[in-house]
Design an enzyme around this catalytic site. Sequence first.
Site, PDB file in Angstrom:
ATOM      1  N   LYS A 102     -19.485  -0.544  15.130  1.00 41.91           N
ATOM      2  CA  LYS A 102     -18.411  -1.190  14.584  1.00 41.91           C
ATOM      3  C   LYS A 102     -17.454  -0.786  15.070  1.00 41.91           C
ATOM      4  CE  LYS A 102     -20.205   0.145  10.147  1.00 41.91           C
ATOM      5  NZ  LYS A 102     -20.683   1.114   9.151  1.00 41.91           N
ATOM      6  N   GLY A 131     -21.584  -2.132   7.090  1.00 44.53           N
ATOM      7  CA  GLY A 131     -20.815  -1.742   5.400  1.00 44.53           C
ATOM      8  C   GLY A 131     -21.386  -0.408   5.653  1.00 44.53           C
ATOM      9  N   LYS A 186     -11.987   0.292   9.809  1.00 49.55           N
ATOM     10  CA  LYS A 186     -12.141   1.307   8.585  1.00 49.55           C
ATOM     11  C   LYS A 186     -12.199   3.007   9.162  1.00 49.55           C
ATOM     12  CE  LYS A 186     -16.613   2.178   8.952  1.00 49.55           C
ATOM     13  NZ  LYS A 186     -17.854   3.491   9.182  1.00 49.55           N
ATOM     14  N   ASP A 238     -16.493   0.634   3.112  1.00 46.80           N
ATOM     15  CA  ASP A 238     -16.915   1.687   3.718  1.00 46.80           C
ATOM     16  C   ASP A 238     -16.045   2.460   3.631  1.00 46.80           C
ATOM     17  OD1 ASP A 238     -18.629   2.385   5.314  1.00 46.80           O
ATOM     18  OD2 ASP A 238     -18.723   1.103   7.056  1.00 46.80           O
ATOM     19  N   GLU A 268     -15.544   5.728  17.002  1.00 47.17           N
ATOM     20  CA  GLU A 268     -15.747   4.435  17.479  1.00 47.17           C
ATOM     21  C   GLU A 268     -14.439   4.506  17.241  1.00 47.17           C
ATOM     22  OE1 GLU A 268     -16.985   3.086  20.389  1.00 47.17           O
ATOM     23  OE2 GLU A 268     -19.537   2.574  19.652  1.00 47.17           O
TER      24      GLU A 268
END
Length: 320
Positions: A102, A131, A186, A238, A268
């Site tokens: 991600k 997800g 997210k 999420d 990340e």
Amino acid sequence: MDVAVLGCGRWGTFLAWYVNKVGHKVMLWGREQSRNFNGLRESRKNEYLLLPEEIELTSSLEQALSFAEIIIISISAQELRSFAKVLSTLNSQGKTFILCMKGIEASSGKRLTQVFSEEVGKNINLAVWVGPGHVQDFVKNIPNCMVIGSDNIEVTKKIAGAFNSELIRFYYGQDLIGNEIGAATKNVMGIAAGMLDGLNYSSLKGSLMARGTREISRLIRAMGGNDVTIYGLSHLGDYEATLFSMHSHNRKFGEVFVEGKPFDKLAEGVSTIKALKELSNLYEIELPICNALYEIIFEHKNAKATLEELFLRPLKYEFQ
């Protein structure tokens, strides 16, 4: 089905464990000098799980690619381009690749599928697996829902059908741009949530959720995606696992950052903040939350003052 998992960190090792659990033959690749790989080779376990004996371990990319029909990649998002360059020299004809990271490339603002396609080629089967969910929960048999997304619906259906189970229920991602940007950002909202926790402003996480989704939905629309995707599993779905969970590396990074403490895990979202700065300029979209985090982390502005100014600014209409 034969599946290779490239990357033996927390998530990659779990994916090998999970794919084996749902009935596939699995080979797990790690770098020869990797501490994670050597630990697995010696004891077949890490701090989260024990790998079954039938999962093969290898440090040879050639062996992993020749073994499998489906290749799952789980490495740091910022290492993907250099890794894909190496994969491009190997035979990938007829393979299906799934990116299980991600992030957004910090230097260019490009999505990971764009990065991978540029290096390996556009005529490949390529998907993302995103997800909510934490290894710590899955290994305790606590279920969750996730998304498989691709530009090719047949590829999406093939992967989801192969890996669907009572532990992970898959949905078909219908908007690759929205799913990739949503999954990456997210993590950024997770950092913001951690900072609010560290400042004892946790009650503002509701405002963060409301404003964060609207902020990123505008970016996705500008990039050509469906702004409604942000309210699905890849982003808003999420949030519980990222904004509130003690297991989230990104939330924890934000918390210890404002407390002035070191953090030695991969978050990340830090690199994604840099990428969002690029995208904000490229698409001429205001991203107030992302910009505030950039100022705090990279321009060393005071976190408390910056976040108070962001969330407690003068009266204005909620929707404009």
